[in-house]
Write an enzyme that holds these catalytic residues in place. Structure first.
Site, PDB file in Angstrom:
ATOM      1  N   SER A 125       0.829  -1.201   0.000  1.00 21.49           N
ATOM      2  CA  SER A 125       0.000   0.000   0.000  1.00 21.49           C
ATOM      3  C   SER A 125       0.864   1.251   0.000  1.00 21.49           C
ATOM      4  O   SER A 125       1.979   1.254   0.545  1.00 21.49           O
ATOM      5  CB  SER A 125      -0.865  -0.011   1.265  1.00 21.49           C
ATOM      6  OG  SER A 125      -1.442   1.260   1.479  1.00 21.49           O
ATOM      7  N   TYR A 150      -1.729  -1.015  10.800  1.00 25.12           N
ATOM      8  CA  TYR A 150      -2.002  -1.582   9.473  1.00 25.12           C
ATOM      9  C   TYR A 150      -0.847  -1.265   8.518  1.00 25.12           C
ATOM     10  O   TYR A 150      -0.315  -2.152   7.832  1.00 25.12           O
ATOM     11  CB  TYR A 150      -3.327  -1.019   8.915  1.00 25.12           C
ATOM     12  CG  TYR A 150      -3.495  -1.272   7.440  1.00 25.12           C
ATOM     13  CD1 TYR A 150      -3.727  -2.552   6.955  1.00 25.12           C
ATOM     14  CD2 TYR A 150      -3.371  -0.226   6.510  1.00 25.12           C
ATOM     15  CE1 TYR A 150      -3.847  -2.799   5.597  1.00 25.12           C
ATOM     16  CE2 TYR A 150      -3.496  -0.458   5.146  1.00 25.12           C
ATOM     17  CZ  TYR A 150      -3.732  -1.745   4.689  1.00 25.12           C
ATOM     18  OH  TYR A 150      -3.835  -1.974   3.342  1.00 25.12           O
ATOM     19  N   LYS A 154       2.197  -3.754   6.444  1.00 32.51           N
ATOM     20  CA  LYS A 154       2.596  -3.769   5.020  1.00 32.51           C
ATOM     21  C   LYS A 154       4.106  -3.553   4.904  1.00 32.51           C
ATOM     22  O   LYS A 154       4.785  -4.224   4.133  1.00 32.51           O
ATOM     23  CB  LYS A 154       1.842  -2.676   4.247  1.00 32.51           C
ATOM     24  CG  LYS A 154       0.343  -2.906   4.173  1.00 32.51           C
ATOM     25  CD  LYS A 154       0.013  -4.152   3.389  1.00 32.51           C
ATOM     26  CE  LYS A 154      -1.462  -4.458   3.361  1.00 32.51           C
ATOM     27  NZ  LYS A 154      -1.768  -5.800   2.869  1.00 32.51           N
TER      28      LYS A 154
HETATM   29  P1  NAD Z   1     -11.060  -6.974   1.579  1.00 28.67           P
HETATM   30  O1  NAD Z   1     -11.186  -6.977   3.054  1.00 28.67           O
HETATM   31  O2  NAD Z   1     -12.246  -6.678   0.743  1.00 28.67           O
HETATM   32  O3  NAD Z   1     -10.452  -8.375   1.082  1.00 28.67           O
HETATM   33  C1  NAD Z   1      -9.554  -9.120   1.845  1.00 28.67           C
HETATM   34  C2  NAD Z   1     -10.062 -10.546   1.880  1.00 28.67           C
HETATM   35  O4  NAD Z   1      -9.140 -11.328   2.656  1.00 28.67           O
HETATM   36  C3  NAD Z   1     -11.430 -10.688   2.546  1.00 28.67           C
HETATM   37  O5  NAD Z   1     -12.286 -11.443   1.716  1.00 28.67           O
HETATM   38  C4  NAD Z   1     -11.146 -11.420   3.855  1.00 28.67           C
HETATM   39  O6  NAD Z   1     -12.208 -12.269   4.231  1.00 28.67           O
HETATM   40  C5  NAD Z   1      -9.880 -12.168   3.521  1.00 28.67           C
HETATM   41  N1  NAD Z   1      -8.989 -12.467   4.650  1.00 28.67           N
HETATM   42  C6  NAD Z   1      -8.520 -11.633   5.614  1.00 28.67           C
HETATM   43  N2  NAD Z   1      -7.702 -12.301   6.432  1.00 28.67           N
HETATM   44  C7  NAD Z   1      -7.631 -13.579   5.986  1.00 28.67           C
HETATM   45  C8  NAD Z   1      -6.942 -14.752   6.398  1.00 28.67           C
HETATM   46  N3  NAD Z   1      -6.150 -14.763   7.476  1.00 28.67           N
HETATM   47  N4  NAD Z   1      -7.113 -15.886   5.694  1.00 28.67           N
HETATM   48  C9  NAD Z   1      -7.917 -15.920   4.595  1.00 28.67           C
HETATM   49  N5  NAD Z   1      -8.587 -14.840   4.158  1.00 28.67           N
HETATM   50  C10 NAD Z   1      -8.446 -13.686   4.835  1.00 28.67           C
HETATM   51  O7  NAD Z   1      -9.855  -5.958   1.223  1.00 28.67           O
HETATM   52  P2  NAD Z   1      -9.396  -5.388  -0.191  1.00 28.67           P
HETATM   53  O8  NAD Z   1      -9.747  -3.953  -0.247  1.00 28.67           O
HETATM   54  O9  NAD Z   1      -9.819  -6.296  -1.268  1.00 28.67           O
HETATM   55  O10 NAD Z   1      -7.822  -5.470   0.005  1.00 28.67           O
HETATM   56  C11 NAD Z   1      -7.067  -6.592  -0.441  1.00 28.67           C
HETATM   57  C12 NAD Z   1      -5.620  -6.400  -0.032  1.00 28.67           C
HETATM   58  O11 NAD Z   1      -5.141  -5.177  -0.578  1.00 28.67           O
HETATM   59  C13 NAD Z   1      -5.424  -6.315   1.485  1.00 28.67           C
HETATM   60  O12 NAD Z   1      -4.212  -6.958   1.820  1.00 28.67           O
HETATM   61  C14 NAD Z   1      -5.303  -4.827   1.708  1.00 28.67           C
HETATM   62  O13 NAD Z   1      -4.546  -4.527   2.848  1.00 28.67           O
HETATM   63  C15 NAD Z   1      -4.594  -4.378   0.443  1.00 28.67           C
HETATM   64  N6  NAD Z   1      -4.821  -2.956   0.138  1.00 28.67           N
HETATM   65  C16 NAD Z   1      -6.100  -2.485   0.057  1.00 28.67           C
HETATM   66  C17 NAD Z   1      -6.311  -1.141  -0.196  1.00 28.67           C
HETATM   67  C18 NAD Z   1      -7.720  -0.579  -0.243  1.00 28.67           C
HETATM   68  O14 NAD Z   1      -7.858   0.632  -0.126  1.00 28.67           O
HETATM   69  N7  NAD Z   1      -8.756  -1.376  -0.442  1.00 28.67           N
HETATM   70  C19 NAD Z   1      -5.217  -0.285  -0.395  1.00 28.67           C
HETATM   71  C20 NAD Z   1      -3.932  -0.812  -0.330  1.00 28.67           C
HETATM   72  C21 NAD Z   1      -3.743  -2.164  -0.056  1.00 28.67           C
END
Ligand code: NAD
Ligand code: UDP
Length: 341
Positions: A125, A150, A154
């Site tokens: 991120s 958080y 990362k």
């Molecule tokens: P999200 O919460 O919609 O998706 C994450 C998924 O991972 C969920 O379906 C959740 O059930 C699953 N999950 C969490 N912990 C788990 C575990 N221990 N085992 C199995 N499944 C697990 O989030 P997103 O927005 O799709 O983000 C996806 C990734 O991208 C994350 O790592 C997040 O930190 C990163 N990210 C997101 C953003 C954002 O703004 N959305 C920005 C930068 C980075």
């Protein structure tokens, strides 16, 4: 056909990436513990893609349970999305964030090593750039001094993966630093489905536009920016998803080691501009008031896209109007979000 294991593939970015992978000819296996998503997503993916994907309800921190996924499938690459992502929650329950995010990344690496899987794409991120406002952020910009647990997860996972790559010289690892993913699939069938009251701008605006929330509070209009509100680099989630396909292709055609790319548009959009764009998309005013600054917010954050364009061949296609109209379609088709399992 190459098979990609998508951890967290039931979530917001993961589900859109499953579609892009499928459209690019990959087979997909999904591992998700449903901590922050609903099984209904799988039905929607089936409607969009016309087929099922192999789905494992599994906690990626659970090595024994996750090993079944590697045992039963010939995995060529892993995209590791699984993780917890709510900044405020990470301040309240930091240990859960450290153990879930770091634990799952380590477990995935251990199993990749055990089963000889070489290609890994990791969801990092822009938050790793911390409180610096030296924009645009390039991949060489300093990282660290994150403002919340958080962000530190990362930052730490990036370091763990670099160390892992040194110890396993045949590993190919791509770190992707996302800016602000927003928008939804053109079908309106999948999109961002936060539990409870959203913290992020676009899900909040969507709910105000849809009438579920009364008004948006703009966190500060006295920043040193052209209109006084903060600038962010919003990127359409479908563009972001396509960036992951590019990353897999990049790993396939390059030598082992770690590579790093920003995924953004390179353009900053202010909160006021975002509201105006959403009003255009939904056709009515968004009720909003101006409030205090939110602690920890920086005034400006946007990506340098040069490296991703040059080396990855990635360039975002969609603009802020496309992001707003897809959000609005998702909101109007799913006013209460997805049904509980
Ligand atoms: P999200 O919460 O919609 O998706 C994450 C998924 O991972 C969920 O379906 C959740 O059930 C699953 N999950 C969490 N912990 C788990 C575990 N221990 N085992 C199995 N499944 C697990 O989030 P997103 O927005 O799709 O983000 C996806 C990734 O991208 C994350 O790592 C997040 O930190 C990163 N990210 C997101 C953003 C954002 O703004 N959305 C920005 C930068 C980075
Ligand atoms: N924001 C806002 N009101 C809200 C939510 C967000 O004014 O209810 C602002 C926030 O201060 C920031 C921008 O919108 O300037 C994007 O916030 P978001 O939480 O979506 O992303 P991040 O700040 O994590 O990049």
């Amino acid at each position: 056909m190459a098979t990609v294991l998508v951890t967290g593939g039931n979530g917001y970015i993961g589900s859109h990436t499953v579609i892009s992978l499928f459209e690019s000819g990959y087979d997909v296996v999904i591992a998700d513990n449903l901590a922050n998503s609903k099984m209904e997503v799988q039905k929607r993916l089936k409607t969009i893609c016309g087929r099922d994907f192999k789905f494992y309800k599994v906690d990626c921190c659970d090595e024994k349970a996750l090993s079944v996924v590697f045992e039963e499938n010939r995995i060529d690459s892993v995209i590791h999305f699984a993780g917890l992502k709510a900044v405020g929650e990470s301040v309240r329950i930091p240990l859960d964030y450290y153990s879930n995010n770091i634990g799952s990344a380590i477990t995935v690496c251990k199993l990749m090593k055990k089963y000889g899987v070489k290609n890994l794409v990791f969801s990092s991120s822009a938050t790793v750039y911390g409180m610096s406002e030296d924009v645009p952020f390039t991949e060489e910009s300093p990282v660290g001094i994150c403002t919340n647990p958080y962000g530190w997860t990362k930052w730490m996972i990036e370091q763990i993966l670099r160390d892992f790559a040194v110890s396993e010289p045949s590993m190919k690892i791509c770190l992707l630093r996302y800016f602000n993913p927003v928008g939804a699939h053109e079908s309106g069938l999948i999109g961002e489905d936060p539990r409870g009251i959203p913290n992020n701008l676009f899900p909040y605006i969507s709910k105000v536009a849809g009438g579920t929330l009364e008004k948006l509070t703009v966190f500060g209009d006295d920043y040193d920016t052209p209109d006084g509100t903060c600038l962010r680099d919003y990127i359409h989630v479908v563009d972001l998803a396509e960036g992951h396909v590019k990353a897999i292709q990049y790993l396939d055609s390059h030598d082992a080691g770690v590579c790093l790319f920003n995924l953004g548009t390179g353009k900053g959009t202010s909160v006021k501009e975002a509201i105006a764009a959403f009003e255009k998309a939904c056709g009515h005013p968004i009720n909003h008031v101006f409030g205090d600054r939110r602690p920890g917010d920086i005034a400006v954050c946007y990506a340098s896209t040069e490296k991703a364009e040059k080396d990855l061949g990635f360039k975002a296609r969609y603009n802020i109007d496309d992001m707003c109209s897809s959000c609005w379609k998702w909101q109007t088709m799913n006013p209460e979000g997805l049904a509980d399992d």
